[in-house]
Motif scaffolding. Structure first.
Motif, PDB file in Angstrom:
ATOM      1  N   SER A   1       0.857  -1.180   0.000  1.00  0.00           N
ATOM      2  CA  SER A   1       0.000   0.000   0.000  1.00  0.00           C
ATOM      3  C   SER A   1       0.894   1.231   0.000  1.00  0.00           C
ATOM      4  CB  SER A   1      -0.927   0.000   1.224  1.00  0.00           C
ATOM      5  OG  SER A   1      -0.163   0.084   2.419  1.00  0.00           O
ATOM      6  N   TYR A   2       0.286   2.395  -0.122  1.00  0.00           N
ATOM      7  CA  TYR A   2       1.049   3.643  -0.114  1.00  0.00           C
ATOM      8  C   TYR A   2       0.998   4.300   1.266  1.00  0.00           C
ATOM      9  CZ  TYR A   2       1.128   3.514  -5.243  1.00  0.00           C
ATOM     10  OH  TYR A   2       1.333   3.154  -6.548  1.00  0.00           O
ATOM     11  N   MET A   3       1.952   5.179   1.518  1.00  0.00           N
ATOM     12  CA  MET A   3       1.845   6.051   2.687  1.00  0.00           C
ATOM     13  C   MET A   3       0.612   6.925   2.501  1.00  0.00           C
ATOM     14  SD  MET A   3       5.785   7.295   3.232  1.00  0.00           S
ATOM     15  CE  MET A   3       6.239   7.294   1.481  1.00  0.00           C
ATOM     16  N   GLY A   4      -0.233   6.958   3.520  1.00  0.00           N
ATOM     17  CA  GLY A   4      -1.476   7.712   3.421  1.00  0.00           C
ATOM     18  C   GLY A   4      -1.672   8.647   4.589  1.00  0.00           C
ATOM     19  N   ARG A   5      -2.915   8.857   4.953  1.00  0.00           N
ATOM     20  CA  ARG A   5      -3.258   9.903   5.910  1.00  0.00           C
ATOM     21  C   ARG A   5      -2.516   9.804   7.237  1.00  0.00           C
ATOM     22  NH1 ARG A   5      -8.668  10.883   9.387  1.00  0.00           N
ATOM     23  NH2 ARG A   5      -7.548   9.351  10.646  1.00  0.00           N
ATOM     24  N   ASP A   6      -2.499   8.616   7.842  1.00  0.00           N
ATOM     25  CA  ASP A   6      -1.950   8.479   9.184  1.00  0.00           C
ATOM     26  C   ASP A   6      -0.511   7.965   9.207  1.00  0.00           C
ATOM     27  OD1 ASP A   6      -4.295   9.184  10.813  1.00  0.00           O
ATOM     28  OD2 ASP A   6      -5.191   7.456   9.842  1.00  0.00           O
ATOM     29  N   THR A   7       0.038   7.590   8.062  1.00  0.00           N
ATOM     30  CA  THR A   7       1.312   6.891   8.053  1.00  0.00           C
ATOM     31  C   THR A   7       2.441   7.711   8.658  1.00  0.00           C
ATOM     32  OG1 THR A   7       0.562   5.877   5.989  1.00  0.00           O
ATOM     33  CG2 THR A   7       2.858   5.556   6.601  1.00  0.00           C
ATOM     34  N   LEU A   8       2.582   8.952   8.215  1.00  0.00           N
ATOM     35  CA  LEU A   8       3.682   9.776   8.708  1.00  0.00           C
ATOM     36  C   LEU A   8       3.565  10.034  10.202  1.00  0.00           C
ATOM     37  CD1 LEU A   8       4.208  12.500   5.957  1.00  0.00           C
ATOM     38  CD2 LEU A   8       5.808  10.744   6.661  1.00  0.00           C
ATOM     39  N   ARG A   9       2.397  10.468  10.638  1.00  0.00           N
ATOM     40  CA  ARG A   9       2.236  10.846  12.036  1.00  0.00           C
ATOM     41  C   ARG A   9       2.467   9.662  12.958  1.00  0.00           C
ATOM     42  NH1 ARG A   9      -2.023  10.945  15.679  1.00  0.00           N
ATOM     43  NH2 ARG A   9      -3.453  10.138  14.118  1.00  0.00           N
ATOM     44  N   LEU A  10       1.874   8.518  12.636  1.00  0.00           N
ATOM     45  CA  LEU A  10       2.020   7.355  13.504  1.00  0.00           C
ATOM     46  C   LEU A  10       3.426   6.770  13.413  1.00  0.00           C
ATOM     47  CD1 LEU A  10      -1.404   5.569  12.998  1.00  0.00           C
ATOM     48  CD2 LEU A  10      -0.692   7.082  14.837  1.00  0.00           C
ATOM     49  N   GLY A  11       4.005   6.799  12.207  1.00  0.00           N
ATOM     50  CA  GLY A  11       5.362   6.290  12.066  1.00  0.00           C
ATOM     51  C   GLY A  11       6.349   7.107  12.872  1.00  0.00           C
ATOM     52  N   ILE A  12       6.210   8.422  12.830  1.00  0.00           N
ATOM     53  CA  ILE A  12       7.103   9.285  13.598  1.00  0.00           C
ATOM     54  C   ILE A  12       6.839   9.124  15.088  1.00  0.00           C
ATOM     55  CG2 ILE A  12       7.688  11.690  14.083  1.00  0.00           C
ATOM     56  CD1 ILE A  12       7.082  12.255  11.098  1.00  0.00           C
ATOM     57  N   ALA A  13       5.566   9.009  15.469  1.00  0.00           N
ATOM     58  CA  ALA A  13       5.227   8.852  16.882  1.00  0.00           C
ATOM     59  C   ALA A  13       5.826   7.577  17.458  1.00  0.00           C
ATOM     60  CB  ALA A  13       3.708   8.836  17.047  1.00  0.00           C
ATOM     61  N   LEU A  14       5.897   6.523  16.653  1.00  0.00           N
ATOM     62  CA  LEU A  14       6.412   5.249  17.150  1.00  0.00           C
ATOM     63  C   LEU A  14       7.935   5.213  17.107  1.00  0.00           C
ATOM     64  CD1 LEU A  14       5.607   2.456  18.185  1.00  0.00           C
ATOM     65  CD2 LEU A  14       5.631   1.664  15.827  1.00  0.00           C
ATOM     66  N   ARG A  15       8.539   5.763  16.073  1.00  0.00           N
ATOM     67  CA  ARG A  15       9.986   5.613  15.907  1.00  0.00           C
ATOM     68  C   ARG A  15      10.783   6.875  16.191  1.00  0.00           C
ATOM     69  NH1 ARG A  15       7.682   1.772  13.392  1.00  0.00           N
ATOM     70  NH2 ARG A  15       6.596   3.121  11.939  1.00  0.00           N
ATOM     71  N   GLY A  16      10.111   7.955  16.518  1.00  0.00           N
ATOM     72  CA  GLY A  16      10.813   9.123  17.030  1.00  0.00           C
ATOM     73  C   GLY A  16      11.215  10.154  16.002  1.00  0.00           C
ATOM     74  N   THR A  17      11.864   9.764  14.920  1.00  0.00           N
ATOM     75  CA  THR A  17      12.305  10.713  13.908  1.00  0.00           C
ATOM     76  C   THR A  17      12.010  10.147  12.530  1.00  0.00           C
ATOM     77  OG1 THR A  17      14.538   9.818  13.608  1.00  0.00           O
ATOM     78  CG2 THR A  17      14.219  11.370  15.427  1.00  0.00           C
ATOM     79  N   VAL A  18      11.985  11.057  11.556  1.00  0.00           N
ATOM     80  CA  VAL A  18      11.770  10.609  10.175  1.00  0.00           C
ATOM     81  C   VAL A  18      12.895   9.675   9.738  1.00  0.00           C
ATOM     82  CG1 VAL A  18      11.541  11.369   7.791  1.00  0.00           C
ATOM     83  CG2 VAL A  18      10.479  12.693   9.616  1.00  0.00           C
ATOM     84  N   GLY A  19      14.130   9.980  10.198  1.00  0.00           N
ATOM     85  CA  GLY A  19      15.272   9.141   9.836  1.00  0.00           C
ATOM     86  C   GLY A  19      15.113   7.725  10.344  1.00  0.00           C
ATOM     87  N   ASP A  20      14.710   7.574  11.618  1.00  0.00           N
ATOM     88  CA  ASP A  20      14.491   6.238  12.176  1.00  0.00           C
ATOM     89  C   ASP A  20      13.380   5.519  11.434  1.00  0.00           C
ATOM     90  OD1 ASP A  20      16.445   6.662  14.031  1.00  0.00           O
ATOM     91  OD2 ASP A  20      15.070   7.278  15.630  1.00  0.00           O
ATOM     92  N   TRP A  21      12.341   6.276  11.131  1.00  0.00           N
ATOM     93  CA  TRP A  21      11.186   5.683  10.458  1.00  0.00           C
ATOM     94  C   TRP A  21      11.562   5.152   9.079  1.00  0.00           C
ATOM     95  CZ3 TRP A  21       7.936   8.167   6.529  1.00  0.00           C
ATOM     96  CH2 TRP A  21       6.744   7.489   6.303  1.00  0.00           C
ATOM     97  N   MET A  22      12.309   5.960   8.298  1.00  0.00           N
ATOM     98  CA  MET A  22      12.695   5.521   6.965  1.00  0.00           C
ATOM     99  C   MET A  22      13.770   4.441   7.030  1.00  0.00           C
ATOM    100  SD  MET A  22      12.570   8.901   4.531  1.00  0.00           S
ATOM    101  CE  MET A  22      13.844   9.783   5.425  1.00  0.00           C
ATOM    102  N   ALA A  23      14.647   4.519   8.040  1.00  0.00           N
ATOM    103  CA  ALA A  23      15.708   3.515   8.163  1.00  0.00           C
ATOM    104  C   ALA A  23      15.126   2.130   8.412  1.00  0.00           C
ATOM    105  CB  ALA A  23      16.661   3.889   9.286  1.00  0.00           C
ATOM    106  N   SER A  24      13.936   2.080   9.012  1.00  0.00           N
ATOM    107  CA  SER A  24      13.323   0.781   9.290  1.00  0.00           C
ATOM    108  C   SER A  24      12.918   0.059   8.017  1.00  0.00           C
ATOM    109  CB  SER A  24      12.099   0.960  10.199  1.00  0.00           C
ATOM    110  OG  SER A  24      11.058   1.641   9.518  1.00  0.00           O
ATOM    111  N   TRP A  25      12.906   0.782   6.877  1.00  0.00           N
ATOM    112  CA  TRP A  25      12.568   0.141   5.620  1.00  0.00           C
ATOM    113  C   TRP A  25      13.726  -0.663   5.051  1.00  0.00           C
ATOM    114  CZ3 TRP A  25      10.074   4.706   2.464  1.00  0.00           C
ATOM    115  CH2 TRP A  25       8.927   5.143   3.137  1.00  0.00           C
TER     116      TRP A  25
END
Length: 630
Positions: free
Chosen positions: A114-138
């Motif tokens: 699926s694609y990143m959608g409405r809640d993806t960024l906010r929840l991903g950042i909330a769980l992993r702390g930073t955009v870098g951590d969130w993208m690094a998990s990929w």
């Protein structure tokens, strides 16, 4: 005509054709999306296709104004303010959106379907702390470098377009670009973009919707409302060994929106022709009660064993059943006809170490986002997975159905309730019959799966656990469907277990029979599966063990627990949250200022509320465990 001659140049500029190159990002988004989702897009109903077509206009509106501004700044590049404007526009807008809307979405789709959608960024950042951590998990830093490089290539191409078009664009800014851009942002701000359900939108629009929604949550002070499903960060498991020899095969069949009175769980009390033919000796899982009338929340509870009050981080770090099974040598699968693109549902299981994942997008035939793909296709995939497991290797699989969700999928060949109607605004009895026919049709598929498993040579060492995520209301308390109340019709669900003698011996069957009249819960089913996997005796060593309060139904149950109920959990936020607790047959439910106490044994339809004091300290328990209930 004279007015049109005056307004049109003001709306479109003196050279309207010069605006056409600004549609390049939209065409690129289409070129990305069609190869990835062409088959899925073709399966959309007419309304879904119309919504998707409208997203093309939103995409064009979103990109045109920034590119026009870039073109204008280029014509004034000799001035310091113009050069600064170009740098800021490229670095803060064009490059980030080009990177994430195209390369980022392609990678995300490859990982999650699926694609990143409405809640993806906010929840991903909330769980992993930073955009870098969130993208690094990929996939680590090199994947990020490749993604940014691809975004840079797109940015250079868009910059080249702006340079080429710059001499042809003129001041003042065309009204059309400003109005269209504002309209696109407004649609995203007010969630009028489908990036959560069918994702009937271009990938760049889905991502932009996520950015705008995150900004909205930040500006309105709602950023810390961590409710929704995101990519998990599992806590590492200790070394585990199954206490069972041989290790039984375990198949959990989880259905959707099926209430207890729609399926016969106890053949000693009722009859079901399809099930009785293949599982006539099935045993009920007590008086099974879901702790929430919502699929996401029920799945979180069933898969992790956590309660309805689990916080966001715990819900996304506790071990799930697949991880426990794999830790003790099982081959694992999650086969579902559910639309896992809905609200990023599929992200929750992507890091669970599941060997085989098959979803509605893989199965095809999804004509409506709530119905998902045909359940029969999921059933076939489950049996295909089982056939492919090497001999001697135990398997754990969840077969998750979807077609009994509204609007309910039935078959004219299976119509035990002929007086039916699909209109929810018509007579409720006929609409209820439409639902019951859908359940009956699905029951034939369940029977086929059980029959297929029973025909295998390893049936003696196989267990099937069947249950529903939650129930369904048909005006019993004024509403329809589910997730609007904690009344019993939305919580009481069917639940039964069947298995060969090597997996369910007579002692286990005797224990299960002793619980037939007891109130049991979703957390108990979780713990029963943990016991079947042979990990129950190691429960205390597992992460978050203190928050897992279920009881294995293969063992004595002890006293009646006080079990929390909620429509609103850390993975789902409804518009009308309700909270409650059950203690035996006492049910205390509602919301602040509107609490109700019921004795479900004496008043099974919950028509006669009791004085609150009859429920003792259950109100204080609810308000202490749920902040929203205070």
């Amino acid at each position: 005509m004279r007015l049109a001659r005056i307004l049109l140049p003001r709306a479109l500029g003196p050279a309207p054709r010069s605006l056409l190159p600004f549609a390049a990002p939209t065409l690129l988004a289409l070129a990305l999306d069609l190869p990835l989702r062409g088959r899925v897009l073709a399966s959309f109903a007419l309304l879904g296709k119309a919504i998707y077509a409208s997203s093309i206009l939103v995409s064009a509106a979103f990109w045109a104004l920034p590119l026009w501004a870039l073109a204008r700044l280029w014509t004034d590049r000799g001035r310091p303010w113009a050069r600064a404007g170009i740098g800021l526009l490229v670095l803060l807008w064009i490059l980030p959106f080009a990177t994430m809307s195209f390369a980022g979405q392609a990678i995300y789709h490859r990982v999650f379907g699926s694609y990143m959608g409405r809640d993806t960024l906010r929840l991903g950042i909330a769980l992993r702390g930073t955009v870098g951590d969130w993208m690094a998990s990929w996939g680590g830093p090199w994947l990020m470098v490749a993604m940014v490089a691809a975004g840079a290539v797109v940015t250079v191409g868009l910059f080249a377009i702006a340079r080429r078009v710059g001499p042809r664009v003129a001041r003042p800014t065309p009204f059309l670009l400003v109005g269209a851009f504002a309209g696109a942002i407004a649609l995203m701000w007010f969630d009028q973009i489908d990036s959560r359900f069918l994702q009937a939108a271009l990938p760049d629009v889905c991502f932009a919707h996520g950015v705008v929604h995150a900004a909205r949550m930040g500006l309105t002070g709602s950023w810390n409302e961590r409710k929704g499903m995101s990519l998990r960060t599992p806590v590492p498991l200790p070394t585990l060994t199954s206490a069972r020899r041989p290790r039984p095969n375990v198949v959990v069949i989880l259905t959707e929106s099926v209430r207890a009175d729609a399926v016969c769980s106890d053949p000693s009390q009722c009859r079901s022709s399809p099930l009785d033919a293949v599982a006539g000796d099935r045993l009920p899982l007590g008086q099974l009660t879901s702790q929430t009338p919502n699929t996401f929340s029920a799945c979180m509870i069933l898969w992790t064993g956590l309660g309805a009050d689990a916080d966001f981080v715990s819900a996304h770090s506790a071990p799930v059943l697949w991880e426990l099974a794999r830790a003790v040598g099982y081959r694992t699968a999650y086969v579902t006809s559910q639309n896992t693109q809905y609200e990023d549902f599929g992200a929750f299981v992507r890091r669970a170490g599941i060997d085989v994942i098959v979803t509605a997008a893989d199965l095809g035939g999804m004509g409506q986002e709530q119905l998902g793909a045909p359940d029969e296709r999921a059933a076939d995939e489950l049996l295909r997975f089982v056939d492919g497991v090497p001999a001697g290797t135990p398997y754990f699989a969840v077969l998750h159905f979807s077609n009994t969700h509204a609007p309910y999928r039935s078959d004219p060949a299976v119509m035990p309730f002929p007086v039916e109607a699909a209109d929810p605004l018509g007579p409720v009895a006929a609409f209820h019959n439409h639902y019951r026919n859908a359940v009956a049709f699905q029951e034939t598929t369940v029977a086929r799966v059980v029959g297929g498993l029973r025909a295998r040579a390893d049936w003696d060492d196989t267990v099937v656990v069947f249950l529903s995520d939650h129930g369904e209301q048909f005006r019993e308390h004024g509403g329809l469907y589910h997730n609007h109340s904690l009344h019993i019709e939305e919580l009481r669900v069917p639940g039964w277990i069947d298995g060969g003698p090597g997996a369910l011996d007579e002692d286990a069957r005797k224990m299960l029979r002793s619980h037939a009249a007891r109130r049991t819960y979703m957390q108990d089913v979780h713990e029963t599966v943990v016991d079947l996997l042979g990990v129950e005796d190691a429960r205390a060593s597992l992460p978050l063990a203190a928050e897992v309060e279920g009881r294995s139904l293969l063992r004595p149950l002890g006293g009646e627990p006080r079990v929390l109920l909620a429509t609103s959990t850390s993975v789902w936020k409804p518009d009308d949250p309700r909270f409650g607790v059950m203690h035996g047959e006492l049910s205390f439910i509602g919301a602040p200022g509107a609490w109700q106490c019921f004795d479900v044994r004496r008043d099974p339809a919950e028509r006669h509320p009791l004085p609150s004091e009859r429920c003792g300290d259950l109100e204080s328990l609810v308000t202490s465990r749920f902040a929203e209930a205070r």
